[in-house]
Design an enzyme around this catalytic site. Structure first.
Site, PDB file in Angstrom:
ATOM      1  N   ARG A  29      14.692 -18.289  27.788  1.00  0.00           N
ATOM      2  CA  ARG A  29      15.249 -17.970  26.472  1.00  0.00           C
ATOM      3  C   ARG A  29      16.375 -18.959  26.174  1.00  0.00           C
ATOM      4  NH1 ARG A  29      11.287 -15.617  26.117  1.00  0.00           N
ATOM      5  NH2 ARG A  29      10.847 -13.478  25.423  1.00  0.00           N
ATOM      6  N   ASP A  89      11.453 -25.350  26.133  1.00  0.00           N
ATOM      7  CA  ASP A  89      10.429 -24.621  25.396  1.00  0.00           C
ATOM      8  C   ASP A  89      11.034 -23.527  24.528  1.00  0.00           C
ATOM      9  OD1 ASP A  89       7.657 -23.977  24.819  1.00  0.00           O
ATOM     10  OD2 ASP A  89       7.885 -22.215  26.095  1.00  0.00           O
ATOM     11  N   GLU A 124      14.558 -20.166  16.467  1.00  0.00           N
ATOM     12  CA  GLU A 124      13.124 -20.492  16.529  1.00  0.00           C
ATOM     13  C   GLU A 124      12.432 -20.006  15.260  1.00  0.00           C
ATOM     14  OE1 GLU A 124      11.419 -18.997  20.130  1.00  0.00           O
ATOM     15  OE2 GLU A 124      12.773 -20.138  21.420  1.00  0.00           O
ATOM     16  N   HIS A 133       7.867 -23.216  22.082  1.00  0.00           N
ATOM     17  CA  HIS A 133       7.795 -21.897  22.725  1.00  0.00           C
ATOM     18  C   HIS A 133       6.348 -21.539  23.060  1.00  0.00           C
ATOM     19  CE1 HIS A 133      10.045 -17.839  23.198  1.00  0.00           C
ATOM     20  NE2 HIS A 133       9.127 -17.997  24.138  1.00  0.00           N
ATOM     21  N   GLY A 153       5.449 -20.913  26.303  1.00  0.00           N
ATOM     22  CA  GLY A 153       5.445 -20.394  27.663  1.00  0.00           C
ATOM     23  C   GLY A 153       4.335 -19.414  27.971  1.00  0.00           C
TER      24      GLY A 153
END
Length: 330
Positions: free
Chosen positions: A240, A263, A268, A287, A289
């Site tokens: 995060r 990431d 975001e 992002h 992941g």
């Protein structure tokens, strides 16, 4: 009587219908998919006001109390996963909105991405790819780092951190770990050595972050820790963004002290003019992941089942079971 309206949020890759069968829900409700990030909070509210049910993909869309209070028709939020820091559960309970949840994904995809970013940083793979696409060869590429024999510092030795640590050991790396609750015995059981936070950041050639975001861990990776990293070290974060003091990270990167593979971010999607987009020593992912087919299918299938249970008059697993007590809702 109008049919319930279901909103599937943040389906960025347009695969919600490919990964899950929504036909049972379609028979009794209308479904709308939103695939683009919201332009603003007002845009979000305006578009979601008609909906009775929201299928919420992890923490992509934030739903604080001030947003929930402007969604008068909302009855159910079907959350994917079991944790969220961007949904106000108390506000949901106060408004009588049920919040269902799914099991966590069995996937190690986020840990695999962390390893991919580690390799990409160590060998400057995006720059090498750009050279080849541009008709060049090795011009301007930084010297690569061999990972064997280097020190890997894992911040957070839970499921994903342990996975990364195991791979590091298999590569012949010296693996150390730290977190606020990690003991020396617990680290030793997983084949690594516990060190203090400053030692990890000062001595590691690669630091990979695998913590859960909470009030206790927000900005746990601060300016002191980042400034202690050795020149040429690699910093990886697939957990995060707010775990890290982003302003401090940008300063350390601008100084050319380290490389980073990221990431996750404070905001975001990452704004187009964000400083991280401009730095040559950062490899960025949007992002990704947990974004693999089996993990998303797991989340969406359980989310759809929770919605169906609700539509059929049942009670799905609830994050806020107090909502069933009329005295807790307004």
């Amino acid at each position: 009587m109008s049919r319930p309206a279901v909103a599937i949020l943040d389906d960025y890759q347009n695969n919600a219908f490919d990964l899950t069968d929504w036909s049972n829900i379609r028979s009794s409700a209308d479904i709308t998919v939103f695939s683009q990030p919201w332009k603003s909070e007002d845009d979000l509210v305006e578009q979601l006001q008609p909906f009775t049910i929201i299928s919420l993909m992890r923490e992509r869309t934030a739903l604080p109390a001030r947003v929930l209070d402007r969604l008068p028709n909302l009855k159910l939020i079907s959350m994917t996963g079991g944790r969220t820091s961007t949904l106000d559960l108390d506000a949901c309970t106060r408004r009588g909105v049920w919040v269902s949840y799914t099991g966590s994904s069995p996937s190690h995809a986020a840990a695999e991405l962390a390893l991919g970013l580690m390799f990409a940083c160590a060998r400057a793979l995006p720059q090498a790819h750009a050279n080849m696409r541009g008709g060049q060869w090795q011009e301007g590429l930084p010297m690569g780092m061999q990972l064997e024999g280097r020190r890997l510092g894992v911040v957070g030795l839970g499921k994903l951190g342990t996975y990364v640590a195991r791979v590091g050991l298999a590569l012949g790396m010296d693996v150390v770990a730290w977190s606020q609750n990690l003991t020396a015995d617990a680290a030793r059981e997983k084949g690594v050595r516990r060190v203090e936070k400053h030692e990890l950041f000062a001595d590691a050639d690669v630091v990979s972050v695998h913590l859960t975001l909470s009030d206790r861990t927000r900005h746990v990776i601060d300016r002191v820790a980042l400034s202690a990293m050795k020149k040429g070290a690699i910093f990886i974060n697939t957990s995060r963004g707010p775990l890290v003091d982003e302003a401090a990270l940008i300063d350390v990167l601008k100084a050319g002290q380290i490389m980073a593979g990221l990431d996750v971010y404070d905001i975001e999607p990452l704004p187009e003019d964000h400083p991280l987009r401009m730095l040559p020593n950062v490899i960025l992912a949007p992002h990704l992941g947990y974004v693999v087919s089996n993990a998303l299918a797991h989340f969406l299938q359980e989310s759809a089942q929770n919605i169906l249970t609700f539509l059929e008059g049942g009670v799905p697993p609830l994050k806020n079971p107090d909502v069933l007590n009329p005295s807790t809702a307004r």
